[in-house]
Scaffold this active site. Structure first.
Site, PDB file in Angstrom:
ATOM      1  CE  LYS A  55      -7.949  -6.542  -1.956  1.00 29.36           C
ATOM      2  NZ  LYS A  55      -8.437  -6.913  -0.646  1.00 29.36           N
ATOM      3  CG  PHE A  57     -11.848   2.409   1.398  1.00 26.91           C
ATOM      4  CD1 PHE A  57     -10.915   1.974   2.324  1.00 26.91           C
ATOM      5  CD2 PHE A  57     -13.022   2.984   1.869  1.00 26.91           C
ATOM      6  CE1 PHE A  57     -11.146   2.100   3.685  1.00 26.91           C
ATOM      7  CE2 PHE A  57     -13.263   3.112   3.224  1.00 26.91           C
ATOM      8  CZ  PHE A  57     -12.327   2.667   4.137  1.00 26.91           C
ATOM      9  CE  LYS A  78      -2.897   1.603  -1.820  1.00 26.95           C
ATOM     10  NZ  LYS A  78      -4.214   2.222  -1.917  1.00 26.95           N
ATOM     11  CG  ASN A  99     -14.945   0.145 -10.564  1.00 22.82           C
ATOM     12  OD1 ASN A  99     -14.832  -0.595  -9.589  1.00 22.82           O
ATOM     13  ND2 ASN A  99     -13.937   0.386 -11.393  1.00 22.82           N
ATOM     14  N   GLY A 129       9.781 -10.285  -2.967  1.00 23.66           N
ATOM     15  CA  GLY A 129       9.288  -8.978  -2.550  1.00 23.66           C
ATOM     16  C   GLY A 129       8.852  -8.912  -1.098  1.00 23.66           C
ATOM     17  CE1 TYR A 152      -6.334   2.213   6.130  1.00 18.72           C
ATOM     18  CE2 TYR A 152      -6.682   0.701   4.303  1.00 18.72           C
ATOM     19  CZ  TYR A 152      -7.018   1.846   4.985  1.00 18.72           C
ATOM     20  OH  TYR A 152      -8.059   2.607   4.529  1.00 18.72           O
ATOM     21  CG  ASN A 179      -3.759 -10.830   0.796  1.00 20.27           C
ATOM     22  OD1 ASN A 179      -4.628 -10.445   0.020  1.00 20.27           O
ATOM     23  ND2 ASN A 179      -2.557 -10.292   0.838  1.00 20.27           N
ATOM     24  CB  SER A 230      -0.215   0.007   2.133  1.00 19.93           C
ATOM     25  OG  SER A 230       0.434  -1.205   2.414  1.00 19.93           O
ATOM     26  N   GLY A 245     -16.104  -2.699  -1.054  1.00 24.12           N
ATOM     27  CA  GLY A 245     -14.995  -3.638  -0.893  1.00 24.12           C
ATOM     28  C   GLY A 245     -14.858  -4.112   0.552  1.00 24.12           C
ATOM     29  CE1 TYR A 246     -12.180  -8.084   5.360  1.00 19.16           C
ATOM     30  CE2 TYR A 246      -9.943  -7.393   4.796  1.00 19.16           C
ATOM     31  CZ  TYR A 246     -10.830  -8.015   5.666  1.00 19.16           C
ATOM     32  OH  TYR A 246     -10.355  -8.555   6.825  1.00 19.16           O
ATOM     33  CE1 TYR A 271      -2.178  -1.655  -3.421  1.00 16.74           C
ATOM     34  CE2 TYR A 271      -0.472  -2.497  -1.959  1.00 16.74           C
ATOM     35  CZ  TYR A 271      -1.723  -1.935  -2.147  1.00 16.74           C
ATOM     36  OH  TYR A 271      -2.502  -1.637  -1.043  1.00 16.74           O
TER      37      TYR A 271
HETATM   38  P1  NAD Z   1     -11.137  -4.212  -2.168  1.00 17.27           P
HETATM   39  O1  NAD Z   1     -10.667  -4.600  -3.515  1.00 17.27           O
HETATM   40  O2  NAD Z   1     -11.987  -5.184  -1.419  1.00 17.27           O
HETATM   41  O3  NAD Z   1     -11.929  -2.822  -2.245  1.00 17.27           O
HETATM   42  C1  NAD Z   1     -11.618  -1.831  -3.183  1.00 17.27           C
HETATM   43  C2  NAD Z   1     -12.926  -1.410  -3.836  1.00 17.27           C
HETATM   44  O4  NAD Z   1     -12.652  -0.386  -4.795  1.00 17.27           O
HETATM   45  C3  NAD Z   1     -13.617  -2.552  -4.596  1.00 17.27           C
HETATM   46  O5  NAD Z   1     -14.969  -2.608  -4.196  1.00 17.27           O
HETATM   47  C4  NAD Z   1     -13.469  -2.164  -6.061  1.00 17.27           C
HETATM   48  O6  NAD Z   1     -14.576  -2.625  -6.834  1.00 17.27           O
HETATM   49  C5  NAD Z   1     -13.392  -0.655  -5.967  1.00 17.27           C
HETATM   50  N1  NAD Z   1     -12.665  -0.022  -7.080  1.00 17.27           N
HETATM   51  C6  NAD Z   1     -11.469  -0.376  -7.605  1.00 17.27           C
HETATM   52  N2  NAD Z   1     -11.126   0.469  -8.579  1.00 17.27           N
HETATM   53  C7  NAD Z   1     -12.115   1.403  -8.674  1.00 17.27           C
HETATM   54  C8  NAD Z   1     -12.342   2.524  -9.514  1.00 17.27           C
HETATM   55  N3  NAD Z   1     -11.472   2.861 -10.445  1.00 17.27           N
HETATM   56  N4  NAD Z   1     -13.477   3.234  -9.325  1.00 17.27           N
HETATM   57  C9  NAD Z   1     -14.377   2.885  -8.386  1.00 17.27           C
HETATM   58  N5  NAD Z   1     -14.220   1.819  -7.562  1.00 17.27           N
HETATM   59  C10 NAD Z   1     -13.105   1.082  -7.718  1.00 17.27           C
HETATM   60  O7  NAD Z   1      -9.856  -3.817  -1.312  1.00 17.27           O
HETATM   61  P2  NAD Z   1      -9.706  -3.524   0.254  1.00 17.27           P
HETATM   62  O8  NAD Z   1      -8.930  -4.646   0.849  1.00 17.27           O
HETATM   63  O9  NAD Z   1     -11.002  -3.157   0.852  1.00 17.27           O
HETATM   64  O10 NAD Z   1      -8.743  -2.273   0.194  1.00 17.27           O
HETATM   65  C11 NAD Z   1      -9.236  -0.947   0.195  1.00 17.27           C
HETATM   66  C12 NAD Z   1      -8.078   0.011   0.036  1.00 17.27           C
HETATM   67  O11 NAD Z   1      -7.133  -0.210   1.083  1.00 17.27           O
HETATM   68  C13 NAD Z   1      -7.311  -0.165  -1.283  1.00 17.27           C
HETATM   69  O12 NAD Z   1      -6.920   1.107  -1.746  1.00 17.27           O
HETATM   70  C14 NAD Z   1      -6.099  -0.964  -0.863  1.00 17.27           C
HETATM   71  O13 NAD Z   1      -4.997  -0.738  -1.705  1.00 17.27           O
HETATM   72  C15 NAD Z   1      -5.840  -0.426   0.527  1.00 17.27           C
HETATM   73  N6  NAD Z   1      -5.112  -1.366   1.392  1.00 17.27           N
HETATM   74  C16 NAD Z   1      -5.587  -2.653   1.552  1.00 17.27           C
HETATM   75  C17 NAD Z   1      -4.873  -3.548   2.334  1.00 17.27           C
HETATM   76  C18 NAD Z   1      -5.351  -4.975   2.504  1.00 17.27           C
HETATM   77  O14 NAD Z   1      -4.550  -5.810   2.913  1.00 17.27           O
HETATM   78  N7  NAD Z   1      -6.608  -5.297   2.225  1.00 17.27           N
HETATM   79  C19 NAD Z   1      -3.697  -3.137   2.972  1.00 17.27           C
HETATM   80  C20 NAD Z   1      -3.260  -1.827   2.808  1.00 17.27           C
HETATM   81  C21 NAD Z   1      -3.982  -0.942   2.008  1.00 17.27           C
HETATM   82  N1  UDP Z   2       2.014 -15.990   3.302  1.00 17.11           N
HETATM   83  C1  UDP Z   2       2.231 -17.361   3.246  1.00 17.11           C
HETATM   84  N2  UDP Z   2       1.426 -18.101   2.426  1.00 17.11           N
HETATM   85  C2  UDP Z   2       0.418 -17.558   1.687  1.00 17.11           C
HETATM   86  C3  UDP Z   2       0.190 -16.165   1.770  1.00 17.11           C
HETATM   87  C4  UDP Z   2       1.018 -15.412   2.589  1.00 17.11           C
HETATM   88  O1  UDP Z   2       3.119 -17.884   3.901  1.00 17.11           O
HETATM   89  O2  UDP Z   2      -0.274 -18.295   0.949  1.00 17.11           O
HETATM   90  C5  UDP Z   2       2.859 -15.185   4.202  1.00 17.11           C
HETATM   91  C6  UDP Z   2       3.609 -14.052   3.525  1.00 17.11           C
HETATM   92  O3  UDP Z   2       4.845 -14.510   3.039  1.00 17.11           O
HETATM   93  C7  UDP Z   2       3.736 -13.043   4.675  1.00 17.11           C
HETATM   94  C8  UDP Z   2       2.470 -13.270   5.502  1.00 17.11           C
HETATM   95  O4  UDP Z   2       1.995 -14.561   5.138  1.00 17.11           O
HETATM   96  O5  UDP Z   2       4.860 -13.359   5.494  1.00 17.11           O
HETATM   97  C9  UDP Z   2       1.375 -12.252   5.244  1.00 17.11           C
HETATM   98  O6  UDP Z   2       1.126 -12.185   3.846  1.00 17.11           O
HETATM   99  P1  UDP Z   2      -0.114 -11.384   3.264  1.00 17.11           P
HETATM  100  O7  UDP Z   2      -0.004 -11.435   1.769  1.00 17.11           O
HETATM  101  O8  UDP Z   2      -1.378 -11.879   3.880  1.00 17.11           O
HETATM  102  O9  UDP Z   2       0.082  -9.906   3.817  1.00 17.11           O
HETATM  103  P2  UDP Z   2       1.225  -8.811   3.529  1.00 17.11           P
HETATM  104  O10 UDP Z   2       2.534  -9.498   3.436  1.00 17.11           O
HETATM  105  O11 UDP Z   2       0.819  -8.157   2.253  1.00 17.11           O
HETATM  106  O12 UDP Z   2       1.126  -7.912   4.710  1.00 17.11           O
END
Ligand code: NAD
Ligand code: UDP
Length: 338
Positions: free
Chosen positions: A84, A80, A153, A32, A294, A177, A199, A124, A10-11, A149
């Site tokens: 999400k 990870f 967490k 997966n 939210g 994060y 996002n 998160s 993932g990312y 979601y």
């Molecule tokens: P992502 O979706 O890019 O990566 C998650 C990976 O997990 C994906 O590759 C997906 O295929 C895999 N996956 C999902 N369910 C699975 C399962 N049951 N078994 C095996 N693999 C599985 O997301 P990301 O942005 O890289 O986030 C990674 C983690 O960080 C997540 O837990 C997310 O909730 C958390 N997080 C992300 C952010 C964000 O803004 N990106 C912020 C806070 C927390």
């Molecule tokens: N946001 C926005 N337009 C969009 C997506 C997000 O104005 O199309 C705003 C959102 O309201 C928040 C900020 O951008 O104030 C960051 O949102 P994001 O979903 O990227 O991150 P999170 O809020 O989950 O940290």
């Protein structure tokens, strides 16, 4: 000995794989592919110049997990894997509780069975919920979350803390994060969202490249300097480096620690749009739209604890985040499907 990385395609996972390998760790990756593609693995190997075992496996599959632990010497897990998307979690909450909470329970059961009791968990800033003033500190109350979601967490944090109380051999780091954006500076790995992004940063970059007509700014009547929402954007490579430090720490300590990974700087929606336009000399048309349900007005970290405990601070700025996002977007207009 190796570190197992769940959701490593993932990312955030893909960037963390690269940083773990360059720090000299051996890794084993599992995913997966629910929200990622095999091409991410090809690029991680290309960037690091290293090979590693990969398993296509679901964290809810106990037998599949056992096989990974039997075939490799795993000393810690960076976890990870999970779903999400906040809006989706409101529509299909059971899928979120099953995958995120149920999956983590299965993973912990297998880890305990196999004698591996060290985990770095992707939590998160969303666990701080509503009602805490920024800068957010780890000892503030958590749990006033606004969607399923966020509740997964918060529940997982509680489960992992209970586990550490029940068995003092466990070592758990709950990394909270803030808002990860950006991409690897090579432009080879980055965020590849399915469909229309939820996002802000991926939305901005898809507007800039002409895939989407304009950005909707969700509210300009918040109690913030320009009325738009304020977040603590952190470069994904800084975040990845935080995981390397967290693994170093978990290998030498026990117990549970919650640690913020953020820059400590608040940035509004319009600040980010302007930074993107300036850094990349592109246009990002936008309109003001209603608030997104939210959303909190302001959310940024106090990152002091990460500095004290892990010796980690973010060192990439908004310009780096905007340039690196744009390089990834430009070089891979269709993400990993090119
Ligand atoms: P992502 O979706 O890019 O990566 C998650 C990976 O997990 C994906 O590759 C997906 O295929 C895999 N996956 C999902 N369910 C699975 C399962 N049951 N078994 C095996 N693999 C599985 O997301 P990301 O942005 O890289 O986030 C990674 C983690 O960080 C997540 O837990 C997310 O909730 C958390 N997080 C992300 C952010 C964000 O803004 N990106 C912020 C806070 C927390
Ligand atoms: N946001 C926005 N337009 C969009 C997506 C997000 O104005 O199309 C705003 C959102 O309201 C928040 C900020 O951008 O104030 C960051 O949102 P994001 O979903 O990227 O991150 P999170 O809020 O989950 O940290």
């Amino acid at each position: 000995m190796a570190i197992l990385i769940t959701g490593g395609c993932g990312y955030i996972g893909s960037h963390t794989c690269v940083e773990m390998l360059s720090a000299g760790y051996d890794i084993v990756v599992m995913d997966n592919y629910y929200n990622s593609k095999p091409e991410a693995l090809v690029r991680i190997k290309e960037l690091s110049g290293k090979d590693f075992p990969f398993y296509e496996c679901d964290i809810r599959d106990a037998e599949g997990l056992r096989r990974i632990f039997r075939e490799n010497k795993i000393e810690a897990v960076i976890h990870f894997a999970g779903l999400k998307a906040v809006g989706e979690s409101v529509r299909i909450p059971l899928a979120y509780y099953d995958n995120n909470v149920g999956g983590t329970v299965v993973l912990c059961q297998v880890m305990a069975e196999m004698g591996c009791k060290r985990m770095i968990f992707s939590s998160s800033a969303t666990v701080y919920g509503t009602g805490n003033p920024s800068p957010l500190k780890e000892d503030m109350p958590t749990g006033a979350v606004t969607n399923p979601y966020g509740r997964t967490k918060h529940m997982i944090e509680g489960i992992l803390q209970d586990l550490c109380v029940s068995d003092p051999e466990w070592s758990v780091i709950l990394l909270r994060y803030f808002t990860p954006i950006g991409a690897h500076e090579s432009g080879r790995i980055g965020e590849d969202p399915n469909g229309i992004p939820n996002n802000l940063m991926p939305y901005i970059s898809q507007v800039a490249i002409g895939k989407l007509p304009r950005l909707s700014v969700f509210g300009n009547d918040y109690d913030t300097p320009d009325g738009t929402g304020v977040r603590d954007y952190i470069h994904v490579v800084d975040l990845a480096c935080g995981h390397v430090r967290a693994v170093d720490y978990a290998l030498t300590h026990t117990g549970a620690q919650a640690i913020n990974l953020g820059t400590g700087n608040g940035c509004s929606v319009l600040d980010l749009v302007n930074a993107f336009v300036t850094a990349n000399q592109v246009e990002v048309p936008y309109v003001i739209a209603p608030r997104r349900p939210g959303d909190v007005a302001v959310c940024y970290s106090d990152p002091t604890k990460a500095g004290e405990l892990l010796g980690w601070t973010a060192n990439r700025d908004l310009t780096d985040m905007c340039r690196d996002t744009w390089r990834w977007q430009n070089q891979n207009p269709r993400g990993y499907d090119n």
